[in-house]
Design a protein around this motif. Structure first.
Motif, PDB file in Angstrom:
ATOM      1  N   GLY A 149       0.821  -1.203   0.000  1.00  0.00           N
ATOM      2  CA  GLY A 149       0.000   0.000   0.000  1.00  0.00           C
ATOM      3  C   GLY A 149       0.859   1.259   0.000  1.00  0.00           C
ATOM      4  N   TRP A 150       1.907   1.248   0.816  1.00  0.00           N
ATOM      5  CA  TRP A 150       2.836   2.383   0.842  1.00  0.00           C
ATOM      6  C   TRP A 150       3.498   2.554  -0.531  1.00  0.00           C
ATOM      7  CZ3 TRP A 150       4.431   6.590   3.264  1.00  0.00           C
ATOM      8  CH2 TRP A 150       5.704   7.090   2.974  1.00  0.00           C
ATOM      9  N   THR A 172       2.276   1.707  -3.436  1.00  0.00           N
ATOM     10  CA  THR A 172       1.261   2.276  -4.328  1.00  0.00           C
ATOM     11  C   THR A 172       1.169   3.787  -4.139  1.00  0.00           C
ATOM     12  OG1 THR A 172      -0.006   0.209  -4.255  1.00  0.00           O
ATOM     13  CG2 THR A 172      -1.194   2.197  -4.959  1.00  0.00           C
ATOM     14  N   TYR A 173       1.197   4.229  -2.900  1.00  0.00           N
ATOM     15  CA  TYR A 173       1.154   5.661  -2.578  1.00  0.00           C
ATOM     16  C   TYR A 173       2.344   6.397  -3.198  1.00  0.00           C
ATOM     17  CZ  TYR A 173       2.068   9.693   0.526  1.00  0.00           C
ATOM     18  OH  TYR A 173       2.364  10.928   1.044  1.00  0.00           O
ATOM     19  N   CYS A 177      -7.291   3.763   6.339  1.00  0.00           N
ATOM     20  CA  CYS A 177      -7.691   3.274   5.014  1.00  0.00           C
ATOM     21  C   CYS A 177      -8.710   4.203   4.359  1.00  0.00           C
ATOM     22  CB  CYS A 177      -8.250   1.860   5.123  1.00  0.00           C
ATOM     23  SG  CYS A 177      -6.998   0.620   5.517  1.00  0.00           S
ATOM     24  N   PHE A 219      -6.696   7.009   3.034  1.00  0.00           N
ATOM     25  CA  PHE A 219      -5.888   6.508   1.919  1.00  0.00           C
ATOM     26  C   PHE A 219      -6.713   6.377   0.647  1.00  0.00           C
ATOM     27  CE2 PHE A 219      -4.149   2.860  -0.485  1.00  0.00           C
ATOM     28  CZ  PHE A 219      -2.854   3.305  -0.703  1.00  0.00           C
ATOM     29  N   TRP A 244      -3.606   9.778   7.154  1.00  0.00           N
ATOM     30  CA  TRP A 244      -3.197   8.422   6.766  1.00  0.00           C
ATOM     31  C   TRP A 244      -1.861   8.033   7.398  1.00  0.00           C
ATOM     32  CZ3 TRP A 244       0.808   7.032   3.037  1.00  0.00           C
ATOM     33  CH2 TRP A 244       0.894   5.650   2.858  1.00  0.00           C
ATOM     34  N   SER A 273      -1.557   5.135  10.231  1.00  0.00           N
ATOM     35  CA  SER A 273      -0.989   3.886   9.713  1.00  0.00           C
ATOM     36  C   SER A 273       0.148   3.369  10.571  1.00  0.00           C
ATOM     37  CB  SER A 273      -0.517   4.067   8.267  1.00  0.00           C
ATOM     38  OG  SER A 273       0.549   4.990   8.184  1.00  0.00           O
ATOM     39  N   PHE A 314      -5.907   2.172  -5.252  1.00  0.00           N
ATOM     40  CA  PHE A 314      -6.053   2.683  -3.890  1.00  0.00           C
ATOM     41  C   PHE A 314      -7.222   2.010  -3.169  1.00  0.00           C
ATOM     42  CE2 PHE A 314      -2.923   5.722  -4.914  1.00  0.00           C
ATOM     43  CZ  PHE A 314      -2.566   6.417  -3.773  1.00  0.00           C
ATOM     44  N   SER A 329      -6.116  -1.671  -2.410  1.00  0.00           N
ATOM     45  CA  SER A 329      -5.115  -1.701  -1.339  1.00  0.00           C
ATOM     46  C   SER A 329      -5.736  -1.385   0.012  1.00  0.00           C
ATOM     47  CB  SER A 329      -3.997  -0.691  -1.641  1.00  0.00           C
ATOM     48  OG  SER A 329      -3.295  -1.041  -2.799  1.00  0.00           O
ATOM     49  N   GLY A 330      -6.565  -0.345   0.056  1.00  0.00           N
ATOM     50  CA  GLY A 330      -7.191   0.042   1.313  1.00  0.00           C
ATOM     51  C   GLY A 330      -8.131  -1.013   1.850  1.00  0.00           C
ATOM     52  N   LEU A 383      -6.113  -4.126   3.089  1.00  0.00           N
ATOM     53  CA  LEU A 383      -5.420  -3.808   4.342  1.00  0.00           C
ATOM     54  C   LEU A 383      -6.393  -3.765   5.509  1.00  0.00           C
ATOM     55  CD1 LEU A 383      -2.828  -3.034   5.787  1.00  0.00           C
ATOM     56  CD2 LEU A 383      -3.234  -0.652   5.129  1.00  0.00           C
TER      57      LEU A 383
END
Length: 413
Positions: A31-32, A34-35, A97, A100, A124, A128, A182, A185-186, A189
């Motif tokens: 996820g990180w 992707t960010y 999330c 995010f 976020w 997180s 996003f 992923s969110g 997670l």
């Protein structure tokens, strides 16, 4: 239930927890990633200059430096109440999330949403941190001490797998609309984090849990303080070697489009070496493995610097990754052992804060353009060797001193 059956049940529960934590770390790190992949595009959508992207990422790491330790301390205070830690993490993860997932949608509304976009990033990042130290605290609270090195390796496997996959993820996602990645992923997670309460209850109900009451947290002594300082130095060595120097090393012998296939060599070594090293940690302790791995890693980085062909460089990168895997796995194990008086979360949180601080320092070097200045190039090339060798030697001295004192205490008895 017999002692053998109880031990077997406790071991099975602990192993399931290790697998769960590995998945949690994998999902969180992806996820990180992707960010980071999409942040430049999202910033452009809200009118933030490209030069400010690195400053936002530095702010993220500065926040992690504070919140990782704060979340670890909070976990120490909540963990004695079975089931509460899972609820705490789930609530913060839901907030995290939500912020995010909202990022690409808010960014898509244009420059007028710039303030909201920054506010969502801050929410976020702060929340997180609940997914870093607090879940690992469960291992220190409930897992049998001999099992902690293996469980630490299992947990860090998720981090290593994410590192190996990240280059491919960047290729796949770069040209896609950010909203779907996003959302996926969110959602994944959040669903993973919601399972923590059940994992916590299973650990607490295992036979060993009743024999392992939580003691009051104690302040850090000189050895833990030196341990954290060494972790900052080791992490800085990793950041400078992998994130700044590795790409130029490979470009001496390979084309840019081959990098996504070469960079994961480091993480392959990382993932493979942790498990045999966990056996050594179990019998000799985490500090001695961190120290030895630091010296081995320094030699590997030196080999990468002096490699005369691609095959030699690949071998050096593999060994460097293996050394970093041993350092990180042993650091988590040592943190849980050092903090086993009720301060597990605080010490593990400090380890993650050390990682964030080193990441911040590397980003500051990049933002300052040090890697482009000829007078600083030798410093950046040789700094990882210095970081890993100096911290490694210091940790070996501390480990030897502790072993000597332990031997003297046994003789006195």
């Amino acid at each position: 239930m017999s002692t053998t059956e109880a031990t077997s049940e406790s071991s099975t529960t602990a192993n399931r927890t290790g697998v769960y934590l590995a998945v949690l770390q994998l999902v969180f790190t992806l996820g990180w990633t992707t960010y980071v992949i999409y942040l430049p595009k999202l910033c452009a959508d809200v009118g933030i200059a490209p030069t400010a992207v690195i400053l936002i990422l530095m702010l993220d790491q500065a926040i992690f430096t504070i919140t990782d330790t704060a979340m670890g301390i909070a976990a120490d205070r909540i963990a004695p109440f079975v089931g509460k830690l899972g609820v705490f993490v789930a609530v913060l993860t839901a907030i995290s999330c939500t912020a995010f997932v909202a990022l690409p949608f808010v960014a898509g509304t244009g420059p007028g949403a710039q303030v909201w976009f920054i506010a969502l990033i801050l929410i976020w990042v702060v929340t997180s941190s609940a997914l870093r130290a607090p879940p690992l605290t469960l291992l220190g609270k409930y897992a049998a001490r001999p099992a902690i090195p293996f469980l630490s390796a299992l947990t860090m496997l998720g981090y290593g797998l994410a590192g190996a996959v990240s280059p491919y993820l960047g290729l796949v996602l770069r040209n896609h609309d950010p909203r779907l990645p996003f959302v996926i992923s969110g959602a994944v997670l959040l669903l993973t984090a919601l399972a923590l309460s059940k994992v916590e209850r299973d650990l607490a109900q295992a036979p060993r849990a009743a024999k392992q009451p939580v003691a009051p947290a104690k302040s850090l002594g000189p050895v833990p303080t030196f341990f954290i300082a060494s972790m900052v130095i080791l992490s800085l060595g990793y950041q400078l070697h992998f994130s700044i120097n590795s790409t130029p090393f490979f470009l001496r012998f390979a084309k840019p489009d081959e990098l996504p296939w070469l960079m994961p060599v480091f993480w392959i070594g990382f993932n493979i070496a942790m498990f045999p090293a966990s056996v050594v940690v179990k019998h000799r302790g985490g500090l001695i493995v961190m120290g030895a791995a630091g010296l081995l890693g320094a030699l590997a980085v030196l080999g990468a610097e002096m490699a005369g062909n691609l095959n030699m460089l690949i071998a050096a990168q593999f060994v460097a990754g293996a050394a970093w895997g041993c350092m990180l796995m042993a650091a988590v194990s040592a943190a849980l052992a050092i903090g086993e008086t009720g301060a597990e979360g605080k010490v593990v949180g400090l380890v993650f804060s050390a990682l964030a601080l080193a990441t911040f320092a590397r980003m500051a070097a990049v933002a300052g353009g040090l890697q482009k200045l000829p007078e600083y190039a030798p410093l950046l090339h040789w700094a990882p060797v210095a970081c890993w060798s100096v911290a490694g030697a210091g940790l070996l001295v501390i480990a030897a001193s502790r072993m000597q004192r332990g031997g003297a205490a046994r003789k006195a008895q």
